[in-house]
Scaffold this active site. Sequence first.
Site, PDB file in Angstrom:
ATOM      1  N   HIS A  27       7.337  -0.835  18.561  1.00  0.00           N
ATOM      2  CA  HIS A  27       6.277  -0.265  17.723  1.00  0.00           C
ATOM      3  C   HIS A  27       6.530   1.242  17.539  1.00  0.00           C
ATOM      4  O   HIS A  27       5.648   2.073  17.750  1.00  0.00           O
ATOM      5  CB  HIS A  27       4.898  -0.496  18.346  1.00  0.00           C
ATOM      6  CG  HIS A  27       3.798  -0.522  17.323  1.00  0.00           C
ATOM      7  ND1 HIS A  27       2.709  -1.358  17.412  1.00  0.00           N
ATOM      8  CD2 HIS A  27       3.609   0.182  16.167  1.00  0.00           C
ATOM      9  CE1 HIS A  27       1.897  -1.165  16.383  1.00  0.00           C
ATOM     10  NE2 HIS A  27       2.430  -0.237  15.608  1.00  0.00           N
ATOM     11  N   ALA A  70       8.085   2.560  14.623  1.00  0.00           N
ATOM     12  CA  ALA A  70       8.347   2.935  13.230  1.00  0.00           C
ATOM     13  C   ALA A  70       7.550   4.160  12.817  1.00  0.00           C
ATOM     14  O   ALA A  70       8.042   5.033  12.115  1.00  0.00           O
ATOM     15  CB  ALA A  70       8.050   1.764  12.303  1.00  0.00           C
ATOM     16  N   ILE A  76       2.479   2.704   2.470  1.00  0.00           N
ATOM     17  CA  ILE A  76       3.732   2.511   3.203  1.00  0.00           C
ATOM     18  C   ILE A  76       4.678   1.642   2.377  1.00  0.00           C
ATOM     19  O   ILE A  76       5.884   1.908   2.294  1.00  0.00           O
ATOM     20  CB  ILE A  76       3.481   1.880   4.580  1.00  0.00           C
ATOM     21  CG1 ILE A  76       2.677   2.837   5.467  1.00  0.00           C
ATOM     22  CG2 ILE A  76       4.801   1.517   5.265  1.00  0.00           C
ATOM     23  CD1 ILE A  76       2.289   2.249   6.817  1.00  0.00           C
ATOM     24  N   GLY A 120       0.829  -1.190   0.000  1.00  0.00           N
ATOM     25  CA  GLY A 120       0.000   0.000   0.000  1.00  0.00           C
ATOM     26  C   GLY A 120       0.869   1.248   0.000  1.00  0.00           C
ATOM     27  O   GLY A 120       1.986   1.243  -0.536  1.00  0.00           O
ATOM     28  N   GLY A 162       4.478  -4.238  10.062  1.00  0.00           N
ATOM     29  CA  GLY A 162       3.030  -4.218   9.836  1.00  0.00           C
ATOM     30  C   GLY A 162       2.266  -4.472  11.115  1.00  0.00           C
ATOM     31  O   GLY A 162       2.102  -3.584  11.952  1.00  0.00           O
ATOM     32  N   ARG A 163       1.817  -5.712  11.308  1.00  0.00           N
ATOM     33  CA  ARG A 163       1.111  -6.111  12.514  1.00  0.00           C
ATOM     34  C   ARG A 163       1.688  -7.423  13.024  1.00  0.00           C
ATOM     35  O   ARG A 163       1.995  -8.326  12.243  1.00  0.00           O
ATOM     36  CB  ARG A 163      -0.395  -6.249  12.243  1.00  0.00           C
ATOM     37  CG  ARG A 163      -1.095  -4.915  11.989  1.00  0.00           C
ATOM     38  CD  ARG A 163      -1.109  -4.040  13.242  1.00  0.00           C
ATOM     39  NE  ARG A 163      -1.812  -2.777  13.038  1.00  0.00           N
ATOM     40  CZ  ARG A 163      -1.219  -1.630  12.731  1.00  0.00           C
ATOM     41  NH1 ARG A 163       0.108  -1.611  12.549  1.00  0.00           N
ATOM     42  NH2 ARG A 163      -1.917  -0.518  12.585  1.00  0.00           N
ATOM     43  N   ARG A 182      -2.684  -8.186  -2.860  1.00  0.00           N
ATOM     44  CA  ARG A 182      -3.805  -9.068  -3.182  1.00  0.00           C
ATOM     45  C   ARG A 182      -3.903  -9.344  -4.675  1.00  0.00           C
ATOM     46  O   ARG A 182      -4.268 -10.435  -5.095  1.00  0.00           O
ATOM     47  CB  ARG A 182      -5.114  -8.444  -2.693  1.00  0.00           C
ATOM     48  CG  ARG A 182      -5.255  -8.445  -1.172  1.00  0.00           C
ATOM     49  CD  ARG A 182      -6.587  -7.863  -0.770  1.00  0.00           C
ATOM     50  NE  ARG A 182      -6.773  -7.895   0.677  1.00  0.00           N
ATOM     51  CZ  ARG A 182      -7.848  -7.428   1.300  1.00  0.00           C
ATOM     52  NH1 ARG A 182      -8.825  -6.883   0.582  1.00  0.00           N
ATOM     53  NH2 ARG A 182      -7.936  -7.489   2.612  1.00  0.00           N
ATOM     54  N   SER A 183      -3.581  -8.355  -5.477  1.00  0.00           N
ATOM     55  CA  SER A 183      -3.654  -8.531  -6.932  1.00  0.00           C
ATOM     56  C   SER A 183      -2.321  -8.164  -7.564  1.00  0.00           C
ATOM     57  O   SER A 183      -1.588  -7.306  -7.064  1.00  0.00           O
ATOM     58  CB  SER A 183      -4.769  -7.666  -7.524  1.00  0.00           C
ATOM     59  OG  SER A 183      -4.569  -6.295  -7.210  1.00  0.00           O
ATOM     60  N   GLU A 225       1.400  -6.678  22.674  1.00  0.00           N
ATOM     61  CA  GLU A 225       2.220  -5.528  23.039  1.00  0.00           C
ATOM     62  C   GLU A 225       1.689  -4.874  24.319  1.00  0.00           C
ATOM     63  O   GLU A 225       0.474  -4.767  24.486  1.00  0.00           O
ATOM     64  CB  GLU A 225       2.227  -4.510  21.892  1.00  0.00           C
ATOM     65  CG  GLU A 225       2.818  -5.067  20.607  1.00  0.00           C
ATOM     66  CD  GLU A 225       2.795  -4.078  19.445  1.00  0.00           C
ATOM     67  OE1 GLU A 225       2.410  -2.915  19.658  1.00  0.00           O
ATOM     68  OE2 GLU A 225       3.144  -4.469  18.320  1.00  0.00           O
TER      69      GLU A 225
END
Length: 320
Positions: A284, A286, A157, A155, A235-236, A177-178, A265
């Site tokens: 966390h 960034a 980022i 995306g 990311g996550r 995704r694509s 976290e």
Amino acid sequence: MKILAPTSIRLKEELLGLTAQDQLISYDPAANISPENHDADVLIAWGNTNDQLKDAATNLHKVELVQALLAGPDQARAAGFRPEAVIASGSGLHSKTVAEHTLALALNFVRFLPTLAEHQAQKHWAGELGGPQELHPAHQVTTLLGANVTIWGFGSIGTATARLFQAFGANVTGVARSAGEREGFPVLATEDIDRVLPSTDILVMILPNSEETQKALDAARLAQLPERAYVINVGRGPTLDQGALIQALKTGSIAGAALDVVEEEPLDPADPLWDAKNLVITPHSAGGRPVEPEPLIAQNLQALRDQRAGKTANWRNKMN
């Protein structure tokens, strides 16, 4: 409109596009909103506690827009705001800072900074890491020049991160995704990621947290990476299987990893991640600094005004 703005960030009011009919009111994101402001139309959220947001969701009975400044609106969505309220994210506000942090973590490894820090602590001049060196040793990544960087989650980022790596001479491939091309970079579909993992030198993960991304990087995919590879997750936390990562680092099936996010976290002091081999952990950190959020807020406030004036049939499609 009555707009609630958190004291956790200093907004430039002159850039918010406020009208004479707008009222901007400050609130403490760690404290419940006072009853006289329960009629607010807009809530800007940044640095809010979960309990504070849940209380706001319960009491803001007229709220039409919840403008989160986080890259993902997960926290605001989980709070339970009225279904009529649009939950908008801070998409794009953290792209530059997260990209910068990701690049720093990558350079940290390829320039051997953790190893050099250990030698410095021992007052040892590590001459073997200086002097004449091979640019591209067979089993080691020593430079971003010509390195194969795969960015999983492409995306805003991801594209900002790709540009920085490209500027340092890396070959960047995105995964989303694509498939297709985005901002001049080749992008593979998620189901095709296994094609690129065996040739990846640095795998950057910038995936959102969802059911389909849970432990997306598992033991099987870690095993496809070459021994020279580094993994960076900004990311996550739940998108990476932490147990499998610890094992991969222990056996040396990858060269190292850097995590800015973890499953739970803050990370428990007893968690085995702290003692994992060749692992760098950042708290966390960034993002955490929305870059110029005013234009985004102003755009979404105007979309709300247009909806109220009947200028748009579905203002949710106008939101960012």
